[in-house]
Design an enzyme around this catalytic site. Structure first.
Site, PDB file in Angstrom:
ATOM      1  N   CYS A  64       1.324  45.081  14.434  1.00  0.00           N
ATOM      2  CA  CYS A  64       2.525  45.916  14.385  1.00  0.00           C
ATOM      3  C   CYS A  64       2.604  46.694  13.077  1.00  0.00           C
ATOM      4  O   CYS A  64       2.257  46.181  12.021  1.00  0.00           O
ATOM      5  CB  CYS A  64       3.784  45.050  14.463  1.00  0.00           C
ATOM      6  SG  CYS A  64       3.843  43.913  15.843  1.00  0.00           S
ATOM      7  N   CYS A  65       3.086  47.907  13.180  1.00  0.00           N
ATOM      8  CA  CYS A  65       3.509  48.678  12.021  1.00  0.00           C
ATOM      9  C   CYS A  65       4.630  49.605  12.520  1.00  0.00           C
ATOM     10  O   CYS A  65       5.003  49.543  13.689  1.00  0.00           O
ATOM     11  CB  CYS A  65       2.353  49.436  11.365  1.00  0.00           C
ATOM     12  SG  CYS A  65       1.655  50.798  12.329  1.00  0.00           S
TER      13      CYS A  65
END
Length: 151
Positions: A64-65
Site C-alpha cells: 500500500c501507498c
C-alpha cells in the site's frame, strides 16, 4: 496463508487491512509503517514484502501507498512478482484469475473499508485460470523476469 503487508503510512485502511487478513486466518508479516522501527518509504517496504513472496517466506503480499502506484511499481521490480493495483473487486478477481497476480497493491487514498472487504473477497475467492492462453501469458511474464523475450 502467510501474507506480507506493507504500507508507507499508518493509515486507518492499512490497520483495517491487517485486521481483516488476520480475521480471515492469515499470518500477517508487516513492513514499513506497520512495523515500528521499519523503513516506511514506499519503495523500501513494498520491495521487502514482495521479496518475501519471491523467496517463498510469504505466499502473497499486499502493498500500500497513497495511490498504490509506487507500491505496485516497486513490487513489480522484484523478479517473480506479478503485482496488480486494484481499485475494485472486478479488477482484483481478474488479476488473480487471468494474471495469476501474487501481490495486491492498494491505494490508501481510494480504498474505503467496505471496498477493502469487497477487494479482499474477490482476491482470495479467485483462482488462477487453467486456460492455455492465460497460462502462456503468465509464462511469458516469467521469461521477462529473466530478460528473455522468446518462449
Amino acid at each position: 496463508m502467510r501474507i506480507s503487508v506493507s504500507s508507507d503510512m499508518d493509515e486507518p485502511v492499512a490497520r483495517s487491512l491487517v485486521a481483516a487478513l488476520r480475521d480471515r486466518g492469515h499470518e500477517v508479516r508487516p513492513h514499513g509503517a506497520l512495523r515500528p522501527g521499519d523503513d516506511p518509504q514506499w519503495a523500501v517496504c513494498s520491495e521487502a514484502a514482495a521479496r518475501e513472496v519471491a523467496d517463498g517466506t510469504a505466499d502473497q503480499a499486499v502493498v500500500c501507498c497513497w495511490t498504490g502506484t509506487g507500491a505496485s511499481i516497486a513490487a513489480n521490480k522484484v523478479p517473480g512478482i506479478r503485482a496488480a493495483l486494484c481499485t475494485d473487486a472486478y479488477t482484483a478477481d481478474g488479476a488473480r484469475r487471468w494474471n495469476d497476480a501474487n501481490v495486491l497493491a492498494l491505494s490508501l487514498r481510494l480504498t474505503s473499508e467496505p471496498l477493502l472487504k469487497e477487494i479482499l473477497d474477490a482476491w482470495f475467492g479467485a483462482v488462477p485460470s487453467t486456460d492455455a492462453e492465460d497460462r502462456q501469458n503468465v509464462d511469458r511474464v516469467r521469461l521477462l523476469d529473466h530478460g528473455k523475450t522468446r518462449m
